[in-house]
Scaffold this motif. Structure first.
Motif, PDB file in Angstrom:
ATOM      1  N   VAL A 205     -77.685 -56.646 132.777  1.00  0.00           N
ATOM      2  CA  VAL A 205     -77.528 -56.008 131.466  1.00  0.00           C
ATOM      3  C   VAL A 205     -78.612 -54.955 131.259  1.00  0.00           C
ATOM      4  O   VAL A 205     -78.368 -53.896 130.668  1.00  0.00           O
ATOM      5  N   GLY A 206     -79.807 -55.231 131.771  1.00  0.00           N
ATOM      6  CA  GLY A 206     -80.888 -54.253 131.655  1.00  0.00           C
ATOM      7  C   GLY A 206     -80.586 -52.964 132.382  1.00  0.00           C
ATOM      8  O   GLY A 206     -80.899 -51.874 131.882  1.00  0.00           O
ATOM      9  N   ARG A 207     -79.966 -53.045 133.554  1.00  0.00           N
ATOM     10  CA  ARG A 207     -79.611 -51.824 134.280  1.00  0.00           C
ATOM     11  C   ARG A 207     -78.581 -51.007 133.512  1.00  0.00           C
ATOM     12  O   ARG A 207     -78.653 -49.783 133.473  1.00  0.00           O
ATOM     13  N   ARG A 208     -77.645 -51.664 132.888  1.00  0.00           N
ATOM     14  CA  ARG A 208     -76.657 -50.928 132.095  1.00  0.00           C
ATOM     15  C   ARG A 208     -77.314 -50.259 130.882  1.00  0.00           C
ATOM     16  O   ARG A 208     -77.025 -49.115 130.558  1.00  0.00           O
ATOM     17  N   ALA A 209     -78.192 -51.006 130.207  1.00  0.00           N
ATOM     18  CA  ALA A 209     -78.811 -50.484 128.995  1.00  0.00           C
ATOM     19  C   ALA A 209     -79.792 -49.352 129.304  1.00  0.00           C
ATOM     20  O   ALA A 209     -79.815 -48.323 128.616  1.00  0.00           O
ATOM     21  N   TYR A 210     -80.602 -49.532 130.330  1.00  0.00           N
ATOM     22  CA  TYR A 210     -81.611 -48.527 130.687  1.00  0.00           C
ATOM     23  C   TYR A 210     -81.043 -47.430 131.591  1.00  0.00           C
ATOM     24  O   TYR A 210     -81.711 -46.451 131.875  1.00  0.00           O
ATOM     25  N   ARG A 211     -79.826 -47.663 132.094  1.00  0.00           N
ATOM     26  CA  ARG A 211     -79.143 -46.704 132.967  1.00  0.00           C
ATOM     27  C   ARG A 211     -79.916 -46.483 134.273  1.00  0.00           C
ATOM     28  O   ARG A 211     -79.861 -45.419 134.877  1.00  0.00           O
ATOM     29  N   ARG A 212     -80.619 -47.501 134.673  1.00  0.00           N
ATOM     30  CA  ARG A 212     -81.393 -47.529 135.923  1.00  0.00           C
ATOM     31  C   ARG A 212     -81.861 -48.960 136.133  1.00  0.00           C
ATOM     32  O   ARG A 212     -81.862 -49.775 135.199  1.00  0.00           O
ATOM     33  N   PRO A 213     -82.302 -49.317 137.345  1.00  0.00           N
ATOM     34  CA  PRO A 213     -82.857 -50.660 137.538  1.00  0.00           C
ATOM     35  C   PRO A 213     -84.149 -50.840 136.746  1.00  0.00           C
ATOM     36  O   PRO A 213     -84.944 -49.899 136.598  1.00  0.00           O
ATOM     37  N   LEU A 214     -84.379 -52.025 136.236  1.00  0.00           N
ATOM     38  CA  LEU A 214     -85.614 -52.311 135.528  1.00  0.00           C
ATOM     39  C   LEU A 214     -86.782 -52.404 136.519  1.00  0.00           C
ATOM     40  O   LEU A 214     -86.612 -52.809 137.673  1.00  0.00           O
ATOM     41  N   THR A 215     -87.956 -52.026 136.070  1.00  0.00           N
ATOM     42  CA  THR A 215     -89.154 -52.194 136.891  1.00  0.00           C
ATOM     43  C   THR A 215     -89.553 -53.668 136.890  1.00  0.00           C
ATOM     44  O   THR A 215     -89.080 -54.464 136.066  1.00  0.00           O
TER      45      THR A 215
END
Length: 543
Positions: free
Chosen positions: A147-157
């Motif tokens: 869900v974080g990748r979708r929201a941030y439009r990139r992989p999370l750190t």
């Protein structure tokens, strides 16, 4: 004064003080490329390029982009309707309401985002079954990363994952009847949807350096789909490092229904389709308010065909077919074809969209043609002609006198201006449509049998050209450069979400060259745009 107010007001005599801005000059003024963005707009290649782009590195999502992006992030069945209550941008201050200038956040909008995030998080975690639609597993790590990748439009750190993991654990330990997983997920979703990484599209690299693949994926998707990239596009993001790779993905996206919907939005704001709902006619028996919806849908369908059938500016200006509803048919002199909008041949007198009923009826005064506003709108919206500011006090158009044509009336009214604004630019274009009355019906005579003169000469950027009527004028526009440069400028402004100024002239010329080519479709222009450095690189602007 806003550009749109200038468009509505530029129709009558300007004062001597303001006349300096209404020269009608269409010279080839160009700014030298200093390697950095120009701070403000001007005129180049004969087209007006006003504005002052900020080249923001963080561009807030529009209300509609937010709604559709929430749908992608949470895997909802439809865009969130919560955005309907968000604060609206002030239309008319820029060419398009997705412009960076209109996308700031104030206390009202922040409150909107906060309450919407809380409501959505509650909705999708109301039950484990509802949460399974967002993420099918029950592991916190997988949920946060997906869900974080979708929201941030990139992989999370790693640091972001750690922070959200701690937040998930805090939520999971809270009291309540929901499952532990749902409580943790709820707090994470609330936070992600309020994060700047969700609310803003970013261009964080060095100036004049390419955007990374995830920024490109987001830029493409938010333009062509009006939504955040989905999982499939995010999987491809790392490959979006060359013009060819970007164009290949964009070409596929252009065939999706979402792209046609995005271009529907573009053409609505470009040519002000929202105004069809406001049409009103007094003392005109052939007018019925129900026609307004037909006019609007007819306009949308015409431009939808231009886009989906790989047509372009030439066809916008010269097509002799249009979409006709049951109420419009008799005004065209055609037999009705049922209750639906049907594409019909409109005959040789109807050359291009601007000879069709929607445009002509909107730009009219009851049953009379409105040559001033017809001339102003085409100069500003189709030719990007610099007209300057209008007079602060605009006199009303007087009634027609016996034995007087509308052309004679408007010529007398505007002759005192003395400048080329009316004489060379507004009036010639407006008079070209004199064969069409206030309801857009074709006529050869007016005011008791007086013959109509629709001829004129227009000073295009490449030189003056004579014409006999609107049809010839439209063909001159289709064959010349100015209308193509103007459409290219508007398309680039919409895609880049900023003002386009003389420093962008190389981009505009490249797109116009495609438009004037053998096929010259809007889709080809869009593909050329995504390959251009203006789209692929960070142009500038402070963090």
């Amino acid at each position: 004064m806003t550009r749109r107010k200038r468009a509505l007001g530029a129709g009558l005599c300007v004062t001597a003080l303001l006349l300096a801005g209404c020269t009608g000059s269409l010279g080839h003024e160009e700014e030298e490329d200093s390697g950095s963005p120009a701070p403000s707009g001007g005129v180049a290649r004969g087209i007006d390029m006003p504005g002052a782009p900020q080249y923001h590195r963080l561009v807030r999502l529009t209300n509609s982009q937010w709604a559709s992006s929430v749908q992608v992030v949470l895997n909802l069945a439809a865009p969130s309707a919560l955005s309907d209550g968000f604060e609206k941008p002030v239309a008319g201050t820029t060419d398009f309401t997705n412009n960076e200038h209109l996308l700031s956040i104030n206390q009202r909008s922040w409150g909107d985002y906060q309450s919407a995030a809380e409501e959505l998080a509650e909705e999708v975690t109301a039950s484990d079954e509802a949460l399974a639609d967002v993420y099918p597993g029950t592991d916190a790590a997988g949920f946060i990363e997906t869900v974080g990748r979708r929201a941030y439009r990139r992989p999370l750190t790693d640091a972001e994952v750690a922070g959200y993991t701690a937040l998930f654990e805090t939520g999971a330990a809270m009291s309540g009847t929901k499952s532990t997983f749902a409580k943790g997920a709820q707090l994470v979703i609330r936070t992600m949807l309020q994060s700047p990484h969700f609310l803003y599209r970013t261009e964080l690299g060095e100036a004049r350096k390419p955007l990374d693949g995830y920024e490109i994926a987001a830029k493409l998707s938010l333009w062509l789909r009006n939504a955040a990239p989905d999982d499939e596009l995010l999987d491809k993001a790392s490959t979006l490092t060359t013009p060819e790779a970007i164009a290949k993905v964009a070409e596929s996206m252009l065939e999706e229904p979402a792209a046609a919907k995005s271009m529907r939005y573009f053409h609505r704001e470009l040519l002000h389709f929202d105004r069809y709902a406001t049409i009103s006619k007094l003392g005109v028996p052939s007018y019925n308010e129900s026609l307004n919806a037909e006019y609007e849908e007819s306009a949308y369908l015409f431009f939808e065909k231009i886009f989906t059938e790989r047509l372009g500016v030439k066809e916008i200006l010269t097509s002799t077919t249009g979409f006709v509803g049951p109420g419009m048919a008799s005004l065209y002199g055609l037999q009705p074809s049922g209750r639906d909008m049907v594409e019909r041949d409109l005959g040789p007198d109807r050359v291009g969209f601007f000879s069709q009923l929607p445009y002509l009826t909107l730009n009219a005064l009851n049953d009379e043609s409105d040559s001033i506003h017809r001339g102003v709108s085409i100069n500003l919206d189709v030719l990007c002609t610099p007209l300057g500011a209008p007079a602060p006090n605009i006199p009303p158009v007087p009634p027609l006198e016996p034995g007087q044509t509308n052309r004679q009336r408007i010529t007398r009214l505007t002759s005192a201006c003395g400048g080329s604004c009316h004489n060379e630019l507004i009036n010639p274009v407006g008079f070209a449509f004199e064969h069409f009355d206030g309801m857009g019906q074709y006529r050869d005579e007016e005011n008791g049998g007086l013959p109509i003169d629709s001829s004129g000469v227009y000073s295009f950027s490449e030189g003056a050209k004579p014409f006999a009527d609107a049809g010839e004028l439209m063909h001159h526009m289709a064959e010349g450069e100015q209308a193509h440069l103007c459409y290219a400028k508007k398309l680039a402004s919409f895609a880049l979400q900023r003002d386009v100024v003389p420093a962008d002239l190389p981009l505009v010329e490249t797109l116009a060259k495609v438009s004037r080519g053998a096929s010259g479709s809007v889709k080809e222009m869009m593909l050329e745009l995504v390959k251009n450095e203006a789209f692929r690189t960070r142009v500038g602007g402070p963090l």
